[in-house]
Scaffold this motif. Structure first.
Motif, PDB file in Angstrom:
ATOM      1  N   SER A  65       4.801  11.227   2.804  1.00 22.40           N
ATOM      2  CA  SER A  65       4.286  11.787   1.549  1.00 22.40           C
ATOM      3  C   SER A  65       4.076  10.646   0.561  1.00 22.40           C
ATOM      4  O   SER A  65       4.657   9.556   0.721  1.00 22.40           O
ATOM      5  CB  SER A  65       5.263  12.807   0.956  1.00 22.40           C
ATOM      6  OG  SER A  65       6.459  12.157   0.529  1.00 22.40           O
ATOM      7  N   LEU A  66       3.263  10.889  -0.454  1.00 20.80           N
ATOM      8  CA  LEU A  66       3.031   9.861  -1.466  1.00 20.80           C
ATOM      9  C   LEU A  66       4.328   9.521  -2.194  1.00 20.80           C
ATOM     10  O   LEU A  66       4.615   8.342  -2.457  1.00 20.80           O
ATOM     11  CB  LEU A  66       1.971  10.338  -2.459  1.00 20.80           C
ATOM     12  CG  LEU A  66       1.679   9.401  -3.634  1.00 20.80           C
ATOM     13  CD1 LEU A  66       1.257   8.025  -3.138  1.00 20.80           C
ATOM     14  CD2 LEU A  66       0.611  10.002  -4.545  1.00 20.80           C
ATOM     15  N   MET A  67       5.137  10.533  -2.504  1.00 24.01           N
ATOM     16  CA  MET A  67       6.415  10.268  -3.169  1.00 24.01           C
ATOM     17  C   MET A  67       7.280   9.352  -2.318  1.00 24.01           C
ATOM     18  O   MET A  67       7.902   8.399  -2.815  1.00 24.01           O
ATOM     19  CB  MET A  67       7.155  11.582  -3.447  1.00 24.01           C
ATOM     20  CG  MET A  67       8.490  11.388  -4.165  1.00 24.01           C
ATOM     21  SD  MET A  67       9.351  12.958  -4.432  1.00 24.01           S
ATOM     22  CE  MET A  67       8.224  13.764  -5.566  1.00 24.01           C
ATOM     23  N   GLY A  68       7.303   9.598  -1.016  1.00 27.50           N
ATOM     24  CA  GLY A  68       8.095   8.769  -0.127  1.00 27.50           C
ATOM     25  C   GLY A  68       7.564   7.347  -0.051  1.00 27.50           C
ATOM     26  O   GLY A  68       8.337   6.384  -0.003  1.00 27.50           O
ATOM     27  N   ALA A  69       6.236   7.199  -0.039  1.00 24.15           N
ATOM     28  CA  ALA A  69       5.641   5.857   0.036  1.00 24.15           C
ATOM     29  C   ALA A  69       5.959   5.053  -1.217  1.00 24.15           C
ATOM     30  O   ALA A  69       6.253   3.851  -1.141  1.00 24.15           O
ATOM     31  CB  ALA A  69       4.134   5.981   0.233  1.00 24.15           C
ATOM     32  N   ILE A  70       5.906   5.704  -2.373  1.00 25.83           N
ATOM     33  CA  ILE A  70       6.224   5.012  -3.626  1.00 25.83           C
ATOM     34  C   ILE A  70       7.705   4.627  -3.645  1.00 25.83           C
ATOM     35  O   ILE A  70       8.068   3.503  -4.024  1.00 25.83           O
ATOM     36  CB  ILE A  70       5.871   5.900  -4.827  1.00 25.83           C
ATOM     37  CG1 ILE A  70       4.347   6.098  -4.909  1.00 25.83           C
ATOM     38  CG2 ILE A  70       6.401   5.304  -6.125  1.00 25.83           C
ATOM     39  CD1 ILE A  70       3.918   7.158  -5.897  1.00 25.83           C
ATOM     40  N   TYR A  71       8.564   5.553  -3.229  1.00 31.30           N
ATOM     41  CA  TYR A  71      10.001   5.265  -3.177  1.00 31.30           C
ATOM     42  C   TYR A  71      10.267   4.090  -2.240  1.00 31.30           C
ATOM     43  O   TYR A  71      11.054   3.184  -2.555  1.00 31.30           O
ATOM     44  CB  TYR A  71      10.764   6.500  -2.700  1.00 31.30           C
ATOM     45  CG  TYR A  71      12.189   6.206  -2.286  1.00 31.30           C
ATOM     46  CD1 TYR A  71      13.197   6.097  -3.242  1.00 31.30           C
ATOM     47  CD2 TYR A  71      12.507   5.991  -0.949  1.00 31.30           C
ATOM     48  CE1 TYR A  71      14.499   5.799  -2.868  1.00 31.30           C
ATOM     49  CE2 TYR A  71      13.804   5.690  -0.564  1.00 31.30           C
ATOM     50  CZ  TYR A  71      14.794   5.594  -1.529  1.00 31.30           C
ATOM     51  OH  TYR A  71      16.078   5.288  -1.154  1.00 31.30           O
TER      52      TYR A  71
ATOM     53  N   ARG B 264       9.271   0.721  -3.849  1.00 33.83           N
ATOM     54  CA  ARG B 264      10.184   0.329  -4.928  1.00 33.83           C
ATOM     55  C   ARG B 264      11.536  -0.086  -4.369  1.00 33.83           C
ATOM     56  O   ARG B 264      12.109  -1.113  -4.776  1.00 33.83           O
ATOM     57  CB  ARG B 264      10.339   1.474  -5.913  1.00 33.83           C
ATOM     58  CG  ARG B 264      11.313   1.186  -7.057  1.00 33.83           C
ATOM     59  CD  ARG B 264      11.363   2.349  -8.040  1.00 33.83           C
ATOM     60  NE  ARG B 264      12.341   2.082  -9.086  1.00 33.83           N
ATOM     61  CZ  ARG B 264      13.641   2.380  -8.993  1.00 33.83           C
ATOM     62  NH1 ARG B 264      14.117   2.948  -7.881  1.00 33.83           N
ATOM     63  NH2 ARG B 264      14.459   2.107  -9.990  1.00 33.83           N
ATOM     64  N   GLN B 265      12.073   0.711  -3.442  1.00 27.77           N
ATOM     65  CA  GLN B 265      13.407   0.420  -2.930  1.00 27.77           C
ATOM     66  C   GLN B 265      13.428  -0.888  -2.141  1.00 27.77           C
ATOM     67  O   GLN B 265      14.386  -1.666  -2.228  1.00 27.77           O
ATOM     68  CB  GLN B 265      13.903   1.564  -2.043  1.00 27.77           C
ATOM     69  CG  GLN B 265      15.353   1.410  -1.602  1.00 27.77           C
ATOM     70  CD  GLN B 265      16.317   1.348  -2.782  1.00 27.77           C
ATOM     71  OE1 GLN B 265      16.277   2.202  -3.667  1.00 27.77           O
ATOM     72  NE2 GLN B 265      17.166   0.329  -2.819  1.00 27.77           N
TER      73      GLN B 265
ATOM     74  N   ALA C 163       1.895   0.139 -11.797  1.00 26.16           N
ATOM     75  CA  ALA C 163       2.223  -0.448 -13.105  1.00 26.16           C
ATOM     76  C   ALA C 163       3.714  -0.325 -13.399  1.00 26.16           C
ATOM     77  O   ALA C 163       4.342  -1.270 -13.902  1.00 26.16           O
ATOM     78  CB  ALA C 163       1.400   0.231 -14.192  1.00 26.16           C
ATOM     79  N   ASP C 164       4.279   0.825 -13.072  1.00 28.47           N
ATOM     80  CA  ASP C 164       5.715   1.030 -13.312  1.00 28.47           C
ATOM     81  C   ASP C 164       6.555   0.037 -12.505  1.00 28.47           C
ATOM     82  O   ASP C 164       7.490  -0.587 -13.029  1.00 28.47           O
ATOM     83  CB  ASP C 164       6.115   2.457 -12.933  1.00 28.47           C
ATOM     84  CG  ASP C 164       5.526   3.501 -13.874  1.00 28.47           C
ATOM     85  OD1 ASP C 164       5.106   3.114 -14.985  1.00 28.47           O
ATOM     86  OD2 ASP C 164       5.469   4.684 -13.483  1.00 28.47           O
ATOM     87  N   ILE C 165       6.225  -0.109 -11.219  1.00 27.73           N
ATOM     88  CA  ILE C 165       6.995  -1.027 -10.366  1.00 27.73           C
ATOM     89  C   ILE C 165       6.784  -2.467 -10.819  1.00 27.73           C
ATOM     90  O   ILE C 165       7.727  -3.271 -10.859  1.00 27.73           O
ATOM     91  CB  ILE C 165       6.567  -0.842  -8.894  1.00 27.73           C
ATOM     92  CG1 ILE C 165       6.969   0.549  -8.402  1.00 27.73           C
ATOM     93  CG2 ILE C 165       7.204  -1.916  -8.010  1.00 27.73           C
ATOM     94  CD1 ILE C 165       6.425   0.897  -7.024  1.00 27.73           C
ATOM     95  N   GLY C 166       5.538  -2.804 -11.163  1.00 30.35           N
ATOM     96  CA  GLY C 166       5.255  -4.160 -11.623  1.00 30.35           C
ATOM     97  C   GLY C 166       6.049  -4.532 -12.854  1.00 30.35           C
ATOM     98  O   GLY C 166       6.602  -5.647 -12.948  1.00 30.35           O
ATOM     99  N   ARG C 167       6.113  -3.601 -13.809  1.00 29.85           N
ATOM    100  CA  ARG C 167       6.873  -3.870 -15.044  1.00 29.85           C
ATOM    101  C   ARG C 167       8.366  -3.945 -14.752  1.00 29.85           C
ATOM    102  O   ARG C 167       9.060  -4.831 -15.240  1.00 29.85           O
ATOM    103  CB  ARG C 167       6.580  -2.779 -16.073  1.00 29.85           C
ATOM    104  CG  ARG C 167       5.241  -2.908 -16.767  1.00 29.85           C
ATOM    105  CD  ARG C 167       5.194  -2.015 -17.999  1.00 29.85           C
ATOM    106  NE  ARG C 167       5.335  -0.608 -17.641  1.00 29.85           N
ATOM    107  CZ  ARG C 167       4.320   0.237 -17.484  1.00 29.85           C
ATOM    108  NH1 ARG C 167       3.082  -0.200 -17.633  1.00 29.85           N
ATOM    109  NH2 ARG C 167       4.518   1.493 -17.172  1.00 29.85           N
TER     110      ARG C 167
ATOM    111  N   SER D  51       0.848  -1.193   0.000  1.00 35.42           N
ATOM    112  CA  SER D  51       0.000   0.000   0.000  1.00 35.42           C
ATOM    113  C   SER D  51       0.881   1.241   0.000  1.00 35.42           C
ATOM    114  O   SER D  51       1.906   1.273   0.683  1.00 35.42           O
ATOM    115  CB  SER D  51      -0.905   0.031   1.234  1.00 35.42           C
ATOM    116  OG  SER D  51      -1.814  -1.040   1.234  1.00 35.42           O
ATOM    117  N   PHE D  52       0.461   2.233  -0.753  1.00 34.19           N
ATOM    118  CA  PHE D  52       1.199   3.502  -0.750  1.00 34.19           C
ATOM    119  C   PHE D  52       0.658   4.390   0.369  1.00 34.19           C
ATOM    120  O   PHE D  52       0.290   5.557   0.149  1.00 34.19           O
ATOM    121  CB  PHE D  52       1.077   4.189  -2.110  1.00 34.19           C
ATOM    122  CG  PHE D  52       1.637   3.376  -3.247  1.00 34.19           C
ATOM    123  CD1 PHE D  52       2.925   2.877  -3.201  1.00 34.19           C
ATOM    124  CD2 PHE D  52       0.862   3.101  -4.364  1.00 34.19           C
ATOM    125  CE1 PHE D  52       3.443   2.118  -4.255  1.00 34.19           C
ATOM    126  CE2 PHE D  52       1.368   2.354  -5.428  1.00 34.19           C
ATOM    127  CZ  PHE D  52       2.660   1.859  -5.362  1.00 34.19           C
TER     128      PHE D  52
END
Length: 530
Positions: free
Chosen positions: A191-197, A200-201, A259-263, A179-180
């Motif tokens: 932040s959303l940017m931090g959750a996405i990072y 991914r990381q 989608a980006d992370i999945g790919r 979950s983001f």
């Protein structure tokens, strides 16, 4: 006449059997005369479904009734596969979110935030009330996983039958959930940017560890042994595509990032929640990414609806048309309740999807065969076919209609006790009833409000007043000690009005839980005034 003779013979046999044997539930059933919906094939008028030893033995219009079967006349009724709600938090403990006060009144400490290695199968606790609430809607199978945290853990899929958890689990782990979610200000990721990072990381770190282990296993000489990491190790099956990764992502930004992370990682990825997934139908169809579409649709605010933005109004109006649009664009999707919708809301949401253009057969597939296929269980559940697990639902009218009633429910071939509809039964106690002083911990400080709750069965009504104005509560429900309701209030004084969704657990004169707002999810606690 022959049916009457068979039934009489069976009754006589049961009378003559020793009591220890007569207590055993029957292993063979024949549901006769109903409109059978196999899902994988067209409906069968005046059909018969034979169940033996927990499995479906035969389905058809001219099926011979076994002489040892208990015959159940279902003429005029609809016979379906049991419904599969493929994203819930069923049976899982709730935790106090970070930033909340300690539960001084509780003997046990608050549960830790889930991580990638959290196993839902080890946390599930079944109660009679919770099982009855789901069974009453025709749901026989659920996927359950915690909702908190950024990595919510590993889900479990289980039948809602009788017995120990181990005997009910169909698959565990069934999927890894991401979950983001953002945390309160000052705690990463806020932040959303931090959750996405962070998502991914963490997956990149797990990928590196998998490769490091492979290299070490091939030739350990002269190499330092990779350190163990339970959370990163738990992601290895997903990176090997053995199980899917479910991204909780409702808006377009989160869906695109999923989608980006999945790919990038080569994952078998799924989007859950997916309120705005219909707007990215072409992207999802091209990626062959399944969608778990939550039917917890946005609601019109109870107060000051004129303060909603055009975007909020647009989303509220168009969200129920999302499933029909996904079907039009050939996106594989299941309808699910999501982590906070009460049991009755699931069927209400399916009905709204149909009322907003979704074909009835597509809706039926979206709560039976499609979720089973998404999670690789379509050879076990999701359709009425010989050899499948005998999860069978029998209803008056169509299962999704407002006044439809569940008449029979079989799970793993055993007929389930349905919640009694007796007027002379004493009503269960209502722990949520009364006045509550609530404290919500938001980034800018504490917000205070008083709510007055009234319960009638599993429905909750009432009002609120406090730092964010006053008004009526709506969409209220209670399930044992769990209570949930919504209000429409500004997230900041003088700001735009949005929905606040409260979900909490009552224990005596205390309540704690979380409230989901447009700014994020925050902890709340409360007590009844002395």
């Amino acid at each position: 006449m022959m049916r009457m003779l068979r039934r009489s013979a069976l009754v006589l046999t049961l009378i003559l059997l020793p009591s220890s044997l007569a207590a055993e539930p029957p292993g063979v059933w024949a549901l006769v005369g109903g409109r059978v919906h196999p899902v994988a094939s067209p409906p069968i008028e005046n059909g018969t479904v034979v169940i033996r030893d927990g499995l479906i033995e035969a389905v058809g219009a001219r099926v011979a009734i076994p002489p040892d079967a208990v015959v159940v006349e279902v003429e005029g009724l609809n016979v379906y596969p049991g419904l599969f709600d493929a994203h819930t938090t069923f049976g899982l403990p709730r935790r106090e979110r970070s930033g909340g006060a300690a539960r001084e009144s509780r003997e046990e400490p608050a549960a830790a935030e889930p991580t990638a290695s959290t196993e839902a199968a080890r946390l599930v606790t079944l109660t009679a009330d919770a099982l009855d609430a789901r069974r009453a809607t025709g749901v026989t199978t659920v996927l359950t996983v915690p909702r908190e945290g950024n990595f919510n853990g590993q889900s479990a899929i289980l039948n809602l039958g009788e017995g120990e958890i181990g005997a009910l689990i169909l698959r565990a782990p069934a999927s890894t959930h991401v979950s983001f979610n953002t945390k309160t200000w000052g705690r990463f990721p806020d932040s959303l940017m931090g959750a996405i990072y962070h998502a991914r990381q963490t997956l990149l770190d797990a990928q590196w560890l998998v490769r490091a282990r492979e290299i070490y296993d091939r030739d350990p000489r002269g190499r330092r042994r990779p350190e163990a990491s339970p959370d990163l190790d738990a992601l290895a099956p997903a990176l090997r595509r053995e199980i899917p990764v479910v991204f909780s992502a409702s808006d377009q930004v989160r869906i695109r990032r999923a989608a980006d992370i999945g790919r990038e990682m080569g994952l078998r990825w799924i989007v859950s929640g997916a309120t705005e997934a219909w707007e990215l139908g072409d992207l999802l169809a091209a990626a062959k990414a399944p969608v778990l579409f939550s039917v917890e649709f946005p609601r019109k605010p109870g107060i000051a609806p004129e303060d909603q933005s055009l975007r909020e109004i647009r989303d509220r109006v168009l969200a129920p048309t999302g499933p029909a649009e996904l079907a039009r664009r050939n996106v594989e999707f299941a309808l699910v309740s999501g982590p906070s919708l009460p049991p009755r809301g699931f069927i209400d949401g399916v009905r709204r999807s149909i009322e907003n253009g979704l074909d009835e057969q597509a809706a039926l597939r979206a709560v039976t065969l499609t979720p089973a296929r998404i999670f690789g269980l379509d050879r076990q559940i999701g359709s009425l076919e010989p050899g499948r697990i005998a999860n069978v639902l029998v209803t008056e009218k169509k299962f999704w209609e407002k006044d439809a009633k569940v008449r029979h429910l079989f799970i793993d071939g055993l007929e389930m006790r349905l919640p009694a509809e007796k007027e002379d039964e004493a009503e269960a106690s209502a722990p949520a009833e009364g006045t509550w002083d609530l404290t919500i911990r938001m980034p800018e400080g504490e917000v205070f409000m008083q709510v007055v709750l009234s319960t009638a069965g599993d429905q909750v009504t009432g009002s609120y007043s406090g730092d964010r104005g006053s008004g009526s509560i709506r969409e209220g429900s209670v399930e044992g000690e769990r209570v949930s309701f919504s209000i429409a209030a500004p997230t900041a004084p003088g700001g735009e009005t949005s929905d606040w969704r409260f979900s909490g657990t009552v224990e005596g004169n205390s309540i704690d839980g979380e409230v989901v707002t447009s700014l994020g999810t925050f902890a709340f606690t409360g007590r009844k005034p002395e």
